[in-house]
Motif scaffolding. Structure first.
Motif, PDB file in Angstrom:
ATOM      1  N   THR A  14     -58.042  38.583 -62.197  1.00 39.78           N
ATOM      2  CA  THR A  14     -59.017  37.953 -60.328  1.00 39.78           C
ATOM      3  C   THR A  14     -57.650  37.988 -59.740  1.00 39.78           C
ATOM      4  OG1 THR A  14     -61.293  38.595 -60.779  1.00 39.78           O
ATOM      5  CG2 THR A  14     -60.525  37.051 -59.392  1.00 39.78           C
ATOM      6  N   ALA A  15     -57.001  36.274 -60.851  1.00 38.66           N
ATOM      7  CA  ALA A  15     -56.090  35.690 -60.187  1.00 38.66           C
ATOM      8  C   ALA A  15     -54.926  36.243 -59.631  1.00 38.66           C
ATOM      9  CB  ALA A  15     -55.743  34.147 -61.458  1.00 38.66           C
ATOM     10  N   GLY A  16     -54.673  37.055 -60.527  1.00 43.22           N
ATOM     11  CA  GLY A  16     -53.388  38.096 -59.651  1.00 43.22           C
ATOM     12  C   GLY A  16     -53.383  38.784 -58.594  1.00 43.22           C
ATOM     13  N   LYS A  17     -54.612  39.956 -58.130  1.00 45.69           N
ATOM     14  CA  LYS A  17     -54.845  40.175 -57.277  1.00 45.69           C
ATOM     15  C   LYS A  17     -54.890  38.944 -55.985  1.00 45.69           C
ATOM     16  CE  LYS A  17     -58.195  43.408 -58.603  1.00 45.69           C
ATOM     17  NZ  LYS A  17     -59.319  44.004 -59.728  1.00 45.69           N
ATOM     18  N   LEU A  18     -55.899  38.053 -56.526  1.00 39.69           N
ATOM     19  CA  LEU A  18     -55.640  37.000 -55.191  1.00 39.69           C
ATOM     20  C   LEU A  18     -54.113  36.156 -54.853  1.00 39.69           C
ATOM     21  CD1 LEU A  18     -56.923  34.446 -53.922  1.00 39.69           C
ATOM     22  CD2 LEU A  18     -56.855  33.061 -55.473  1.00 39.69           C
ATOM     23  N   CYS A  19     -52.903  36.697 -55.426  1.00 39.76           N
ATOM     24  CA  CYS A  19     -51.568  36.410 -55.629  1.00 39.76           C
ATOM     25  C   CYS A  19     -51.212  37.855 -54.684  1.00 39.76           C
ATOM     26  CB  CYS A  19     -50.913  36.210 -56.872  1.00 39.76           C
ATOM     27  SG  CYS A  19     -51.154  34.545 -58.006  1.00 39.76           S
ATOM     28  N   ASP A  20     -51.661  38.770 -54.819  1.00 39.08           N
ATOM     29  CA  ASP A  20     -51.010  39.860 -54.418  1.00 39.08           C
ATOM     30  C   ASP A  20     -51.708  40.136 -52.501  1.00 39.08           C
ATOM     31  OD1 ASP A  20     -50.230  40.867 -56.122  1.00 39.08           O
ATOM     32  OD2 ASP A  20     -51.750  42.114 -57.566  1.00 39.08           O
ATOM     33  N   CYS A  21     -52.709  39.074 -52.962  1.00 36.04           N
ATOM     34  CA  CYS A  21     -53.681  39.476 -51.590  1.00 36.04           C
ATOM     35  C   CYS A  21     -52.776  38.885 -50.137  1.00 36.04           C
ATOM     36  CB  CYS A  21     -54.670  39.064 -51.369  1.00 36.04           C
ATOM     37  SG  CYS A  21     -56.355  40.308 -52.456  1.00 36.04           S
ATOM     38  N   THR A  22     -52.309  37.481 -51.008  1.00 37.56           N
ATOM     39  CA  THR A  22     -51.534  36.193 -50.580  1.00 37.56           C
ATOM     40  C   THR A  22     -50.591  36.967 -49.462  1.00 37.56           C
ATOM     41  OG1 THR A  22     -52.933  34.558 -51.218  1.00 37.56           O
ATOM     42  CG2 THR A  22     -51.110  33.871 -50.749  1.00 37.56           C
ATOM     43  N   GLU A  23     -49.586  37.686 -51.129  1.00 38.37           N
ATOM     44  CA  GLU A  23     -48.433  37.672 -50.710  1.00 38.37           C
ATOM     45  C   GLU A  23     -48.678  38.632 -49.465  1.00 38.37           C
ATOM     46  OE1 GLU A  23     -46.986  39.333 -54.223  1.00 38.37           O
ATOM     47  OE2 GLU A  23     -46.475  37.127 -55.396  1.00 38.37           O
ATOM     48  N   GLU A  24     -49.889  40.073 -49.670  1.00 37.21           N
ATOM     49  CA  GLU A  24     -49.503  40.873 -48.816  1.00 37.21           C
ATOM     50  C   GLU A  24     -50.078  40.398 -47.013  1.00 37.21           C
ATOM     51  OE1 GLU A  24     -50.023  44.967 -47.082  1.00 37.21           O
ATOM     52  OE2 GLU A  24     -48.970  44.332 -49.445  1.00 37.21           O
ATOM     53  N   TYR A  25     -50.915  39.138 -47.247  1.00 35.79           N
ATOM     54  CA  TYR A  25     -51.483  38.589 -45.833  1.00 35.79           C
ATOM     55  C   TYR A  25     -50.149  37.774 -45.211  1.00 35.79           C
ATOM     56  CZ  TYR A  25     -53.567  35.763 -42.747  1.00 35.79           C
ATOM     57  OH  TYR A  25     -54.713  35.295 -41.888  1.00 35.79           O
ATOM     58  N   GLU A  26     -49.544  37.707 -46.026  1.00 33.65           N
ATOM     59  CA  GLU A  26     -48.475  36.453 -45.639  1.00 33.65           C
ATOM     60  C   GLU A  26     -47.496  37.460 -44.976  1.00 33.65           C
ATOM     61  OE1 GLU A  26     -46.988  34.137 -49.144  1.00 33.65           O
ATOM     62  OE2 GLU A  26     -47.953  32.638 -48.041  1.00 33.65           O
ATOM     63  N   ARG A  27     -47.111  39.280 -45.461  1.00 32.82           N
ATOM     64  CA  ARG A  27     -46.519  40.276 -45.202  1.00 32.82           C
ATOM     65  C   ARG A  27     -46.805  40.690 -44.183  1.00 32.82           C
ATOM     66  NH1 ARG A  27     -45.735  41.548 -50.651  1.00 32.82           N
ATOM     67  NH2 ARG A  27     -47.551  43.555 -50.839  1.00 32.82           N
ATOM     68  N   MET A  28     -47.867  40.532 -44.178  1.00 32.94           N
ATOM     69  CA  MET A  28     -49.290  40.926 -42.790  1.00 32.94           C
ATOM     70  C   MET A  28     -48.087  39.970 -41.131  1.00 32.94           C
ATOM     71  SD  MET A  28     -52.238  42.870 -44.037  1.00 32.94           S
ATOM     72  CE  MET A  28     -52.773  43.392 -41.819  1.00 32.94           C
ATOM     73  N   GLU A  29     -48.401  38.722 -41.483  1.00 33.46           N
ATOM     74  CA  GLU A  29     -48.615  37.755 -40.637  1.00 33.46           C
ATOM     75  C   GLU A  29     -47.239  38.302 -39.239  1.00 33.46           C
ATOM     76  OE1 GLU A  29     -50.460  33.775 -40.153  1.00 33.46           O
ATOM     77  OE2 GLU A  29     -49.504  34.154 -42.699  1.00 33.46           O
ATOM     78  N   ALA A  30     -46.230  38.067 -41.162  1.00 28.13           N
ATOM     79  CA  ALA A  30     -45.237  38.096 -40.687  1.00 28.13           C
ATOM     80  C   ALA A  30     -44.234  38.751 -39.691  1.00 28.13           C
ATOM     81  CB  ALA A  30     -43.913  37.753 -41.685  1.00 28.13           C
ATOM     82  N   ALA A  31     -45.290  40.545 -40.179  1.00 29.22           N
ATOM     83  CA  ALA A  31     -45.081  41.898 -39.331  1.00 29.22           C
ATOM     84  C   ALA A  31     -45.823  41.627 -37.586  1.00 29.22           C
ATOM     85  CB  ALA A  31     -46.107  42.722 -40.041  1.00 29.22           C
ATOM     86  N   TYR A  32     -47.125  40.864 -38.437  1.00 27.54           N
ATOM     87  CA  TYR A  32     -47.390  40.436 -36.298  1.00 27.54           C
ATOM     88  C   TYR A  32     -47.272  40.050 -35.742  1.00 27.54           C
ATOM     89  CZ  TYR A  32     -50.990  38.904 -33.068  1.00 27.54           C
ATOM     90  OH  TYR A  32     -51.924  38.502 -32.498  1.00 27.54           O
ATOM     91  N   ASP A  33     -45.826  38.764 -36.751  1.00 23.11           N
ATOM     92  CA  ASP A  33     -45.358  37.451 -35.207  1.00 23.11           C
ATOM     93  C   ASP A  33     -43.895  38.266 -35.006  1.00 23.11           C
ATOM     94  OD1 ASP A  33     -46.814  35.535 -36.126  1.00 23.11           O
ATOM     95  OD2 ASP A  33     -45.192  34.501 -37.791  1.00 23.11           O
ATOM     96  N   ASP A  34     -43.469  39.591 -36.138  1.00 21.10           N
ATOM     97  CA  ASP A  34     -42.587  40.664 -35.543  1.00 21.10           C
ATOM     98  C   ASP A  34     -42.765  41.110 -34.729  1.00 21.10           C
ATOM     99  OD1 ASP A  34     -40.224  38.948 -36.967  1.00 21.10           O
ATOM    100  OD2 ASP A  34     -41.231  40.988 -38.513  1.00 21.10           O
ATOM    101  N   LEU A  35     -44.063  41.747 -34.507  1.00 23.74           N
ATOM    102  CA  LEU A  35     -43.864  42.258 -33.598  1.00 23.74           C
ATOM    103  C   LEU A  35     -44.604  41.467 -31.323  1.00 23.74           C
ATOM    104  CD1 LEU A  35     -47.111  44.187 -35.257  1.00 23.74           C
ATOM    105  CD2 LEU A  35     -45.139  45.659 -34.089  1.00 23.74           C
ATOM    106  N   ARG A  36     -45.098  40.452 -32.005  1.00 24.44           N
ATOM    107  CA  ARG A  36     -44.949  39.648 -30.826  1.00 24.44           C
ATOM    108  C   ARG A  36     -44.250  39.025 -29.754  1.00 24.44           C
ATOM    109  NH1 ARG A  36     -47.483  35.136 -33.710  1.00 24.44           N
ATOM    110  NH2 ARG A  36     -46.600  33.953 -32.406  1.00 24.44           N
TER     111      ARG A  36
END
Length: 127
Positions: free
Chosen positions: A57-79
């Motif tokens: 679960t802790a590993g999944k949390l890290c994966d989710c956090t990393e994925e969220y940060e990637r999505m946030e960066a992609a969203y910033d790029d789109l903006r």
């Protein structure tokens, strides 16, 4: 990402996963505190058995956090891309307006040149 989620749906899904993983980690901390406090052998055995599940679960949390940060960066790029495109569109609109104004000025000038000159003192047309 290879799925059919929209970015908003994907963000909601990831936030839900983050919340779920955070709750599981909080439960693990509570169980560890109980085990340390109680010293119960049976409880410790169960806790040891569940350890892998919580580590996963802790590993999944890290994966989710990393994925969220990637999505946030992609969203910033789109903006940023959107802002650049809007600026370019505004520039093109101004360029078109300028060209249209120049064409109108040229048309007016041509129309003025087509008119015969008038003698202002006599009110007669000079040819």
């Amino acid at each position: 990402m290879g799925n059919s989620y929209s970015s908003v749906e994907e963000e909601k899904r990831l936030n839900h996963q983050l919340d779920f993983c955070t709750d599981l980690l909080r439960e693990l901390k509570r169980k560890i505190s109980e085990a340390e406090r109680d010293g119960d052998g049976k409880f410790k055995k169960r806790l040891k058995r569940d350890k892998e599940k919580y580590l996963t679960t802790a590993g999944k949390l890290c994966d989710c956090t990393e994925e969220y940060e990637r999505m946030e960066a992609a969203y910033d790029d789109l903006r940023k891309q959107k802002a650049a495109m809007e600026a370019e569109a505004a520039r093109l609109v101004e360029e078109v307006r300028s060209l249209e104004k120049g064409k109108r000025d040229d048309d007016n000038k041509a129309a003025d040149e087509d008119k015969p000159d008038e003698d202002p003192s006599s009110g007669c047309i000079i040819s």
